[in-house]
Design an enzyme around this catalytic site. Sequence first.
Site, mmCIF file in Angstrom:
data_model
loop_
_atom_site.group_PDB
_atom_site.id
_atom_site.type_symbol
_atom_site.label_atom_id
_atom_site.label_comp_id
_atom_site.label_asym_id
_atom_site.label_seq_id
_atom_site.Cartn_x
_atom_site.Cartn_y
_atom_site.Cartn_z
ATOM 1 N N HIS A 144 0.129 -13.433 2.035
ATOM 2 C CA HIS A 144 -1.227 -13.956 1.789
ATOM 3 C C HIS A 144 -1.365 -15.442 2.143
ATOM 4 O O HIS A 144 -1.709 -16.272 1.304
ATOM 5 C CB HIS A 144 -1.679 -13.711 0.348
ATOM 6 C CG HIS A 144 -0.633 -13.867 -0.717
ATOM 7 N ND1 HIS A 144 0.098 -15.001 -0.891
ATOM 8 C CD2 HIS A 144 -0.194 -13.012 -1.677
ATOM 9 C CE1 HIS A 144 0.926 -14.847 -1.913
ATOM 10 N NE2 HIS A 144 0.779 -13.637 -2.388
ATOM 11 N N LYS B 11 10.992 -8.858 -3.250
ATOM 12 C CA LYS B 11 9.857 -9.768 -3.449
ATOM 13 C C LYS B 11 10.255 -10.938 -4.337
ATOM 14 O O LYS B 11 10.750 -10.755 -5.442
ATOM 15 C CB LYS B 11 8.696 -8.986 -4.090
ATOM 16 C CG LYS B 11 7.463 -9.825 -4.394
ATOM 17 C CD LYS B 11 6.716 -10.237 -3.142
ATOM 18 C CE LYS B 11 5.672 -11.309 -3.406
ATOM 19 N NZ LYS B 11 4.331 -10.808 -3.665
ATOM 20 N N HIS C 126 0.821 -5.399 2.006
ATOM 21 C CA HIS C 126 0.924 -6.090 0.703
ATOM 22 C C HIS C 126 -0.127 -5.511 -0.236
ATOM 23 O O HIS C 126 -1.317 -5.770 -0.078
ATOM 24 C CB HIS C 126 0.689 -7.591 0.880
ATOM 25 C CG HIS C 126 0.862 -8.377 -0.380
ATOM 26 N ND1 HIS C 126 1.710 -9.444 -0.476
ATOM 27 C CD2 HIS C 126 0.298 -8.247 -1.615
ATOM 28 C CE1 HIS C 126 1.666 -9.944 -1.698
ATOM 29 N NE2 HIS C 126 0.808 -9.230 -2.412
ATOM 30 N N HIS D 179 6.062 -14.864 -2.369
ATOM 31 C CA HIS D 179 4.866 -15.493 -2.931
ATOM 32 C C HIS D 179 5.114 -16.994 -2.758
ATOM 33 O O HIS D 179 5.857 -17.594 -3.531
ATOM 34 C CB HIS D 179 4.646 -15.127 -4.402
ATOM 35 C CG HIS D 179 3.360 -15.695 -4.912
ATOM 36 N ND1 HIS D 179 2.231 -14.935 -5.115
ATOM 37 C CD2 HIS D 179 3.006 -16.975 -5.185
ATOM 38 C CE1 HIS D 179 1.240 -15.729 -5.510
ATOM 39 N NE2 HIS D 179 1.692 -16.973 -5.556
ATOM 40 N N HIS E 55 -1.090 -4.151 -4.465
ATOM 41 C CA HIS E 55 -0.823 -3.901 -5.888
ATOM 42 C C HIS E 55 -1.612 -2.662 -6.306
ATOM 43 O O HIS E 55 -2.834 -2.623 -6.098
ATOM 44 C CB HIS E 55 -1.300 -5.070 -6.750
ATOM 45 C CG HIS E 55 -0.647 -6.372 -6.389
ATOM 46 N ND1 HIS E 55 0.453 -6.854 -7.048
ATOM 47 C CD2 HIS E 55 -0.927 -7.276 -5.409
ATOM 48 C CE1 HIS E 55 0.824 -8.004 -6.507
ATOM 49 N NE2 HIS E 55 0.000 -8.288 -5.506
ATOM 50 N N ASP F 200 -3.381 -7.560 -0.340
ATOM 51 C CA ASP F 200 -3.181 -8.120 -1.674
ATOM 52 C C ASP F 200 -4.246 -7.601 -2.636
ATOM 53 O O ASP F 200 -4.595 -8.276 -3.609
ATOM 54 C CB ASP F 200 -3.168 -9.654 -1.657
ATOM 55 C CG ASP F 200 -2.487 -10.237 -2.890
ATOM 56 O OD1 ASP F 200 -1.821 -9.492 -3.624
ATOM 57 O OD2 ASP F 200 -2.623 -11.454 -3.124
HETATM 58 O O1 DOR Z 1 -4.344 -12.676 -6.676
HETATM 59 C C1 DOR Z 1 -3.254 -12.207 -6.939
HETATM 60 N N1 DOR Z 1 -3.116 -11.131 -7.738
HETATM 61 N N2 DOR Z 1 -2.180 -12.802 -6.440
HETATM 62 C C2 DOR Z 1 -0.950 -12.434 -6.800
HETATM 63 O O2 DOR Z 1 -0.023 -13.059 -6.365
HETATM 64 C C3 DOR Z 1 -0.737 -11.356 -7.781
HETATM 65 C C4 DOR Z 1 -1.880 -10.473 -7.847
HETATM 66 C C5 DOR Z 1 -1.845 -9.592 -9.079
HETATM 67 O O3 DOR Z 1 -0.815 -8.948 -9.316
HETATM 68 O O4 DOR Z 1 -2.829 -9.533 -9.768
HETATM 69 ZN ZN ZN Z 2 0.148 -9.883 -4.235
#
Ligand code: DOR
Ligand code: ZN
Length: 353
Positions: A177, A102, A16, A139, A18, A252
């Site tokens: 998460h 997702k 997971h 999520h 980003h 995450d």
């Molecule tokens: O803390 C987070 N940041 N949780 C999420 O679900 C999205 C992520 C983000 O894209 O910044």
């Molecule tokens: Zn995330």
Amino acid sequence: MTEMKTLTIPKPDDWHLHIRDEAMMRAVLPFTARHFARAVIMPNLKPPVVTAADAAAYRDRVRAAIPEGVNFTPLMTAYLTDTTDPDDLECGFEEGILFGAKLYPAGATTNSENGVTDIQNISVVLDRLQRIGMPLLLHGEVTDPDVDFFDREAVFVDRVLTRLRHNFPELKIVLEHVSTHHAVQYVVSEAHSGKLAASITPHHLLYNRNRLFDGGLCPHNFCLPVLKRETDRLAVVEAATSGAPMFFAGTDSAPHPRAAKEKDNAAGGIFSAPTALSIYAEIFDRADALDRLAEFLSLNGSSFYGLNVNEATLTLEKADAPLELPSPIVTEEGDEVVAFPSGMPLSWRVADR
Ligand code: DOR
Ligand code: ZN
């Protein structure tokens, strides 16, 4: 004398992640690509990665940002909306472009405005995912304003996930998460099905919600789902270190420019890519469970997703001197990104070899 303890494991995967796009992606991706063989790339860009064609184009941009000579595979996801086309998902999955779908409840987190407003709206899509064996990544938080913010995950389990499991018992689901005792308990109670797993972040293992208010409001510890009570953290640690096959690492890691974190309506997201493996090792060491770290970082996820374990290996080492935390990372555009955690000595690190 310096105590040096080492541990060699199959190269981990981040289930997971980003990484955003463009300058931000170029700044943050090298940290993940160095430590992880594969990562599931989240689709919450602006605009989101909705179709198979969007995902193919994003995958090309990700590949172009991988440092020379580094072996790293991005696993792409599609962002579900109320109007997602199941045929497009199926094509993308069959062609190997899409790894999973997702689900962001609309309004639950960063760039989730185009998410699903009611899970009933995507029953046809869920049915198709179940039929073709394509995983659904959740999520898992409700957005009902009447629900206490800290209860969003637990209420999602009771109101949404239980029904989802009942209606689509063969659908492969990952509750991302996981942050509460309640959710951990639910995942454990469904273990017999082999269809439900949960990813676990470094920050939910390391910190409880007191860290949001440690000497003042701490936006760099703000993430979604938000940090919970100590009893919740302990349940998450117990799940990760238990060796149970349905729990695996998903950092995450979610970079935001410092300016987006240090403001009113601060963005939720913790950038942990540089330190994630150190934190995981630290937690397993404290729990006297280092012999299970490979399961959590390198084996359980690939087994749930039906992939091979990586052949490459990675060595972690523990030294007396605490790890030097990276100073803020600066993108080509001059945005600073603060790495997690600040002010917490970590003694495990990835060995240079
Ligand atoms: O803390 C987070 N940041 N949780 C999420 O679900 C999205 C992520 C983000 O894209 O910044
Ligand atoms: Zn995330």
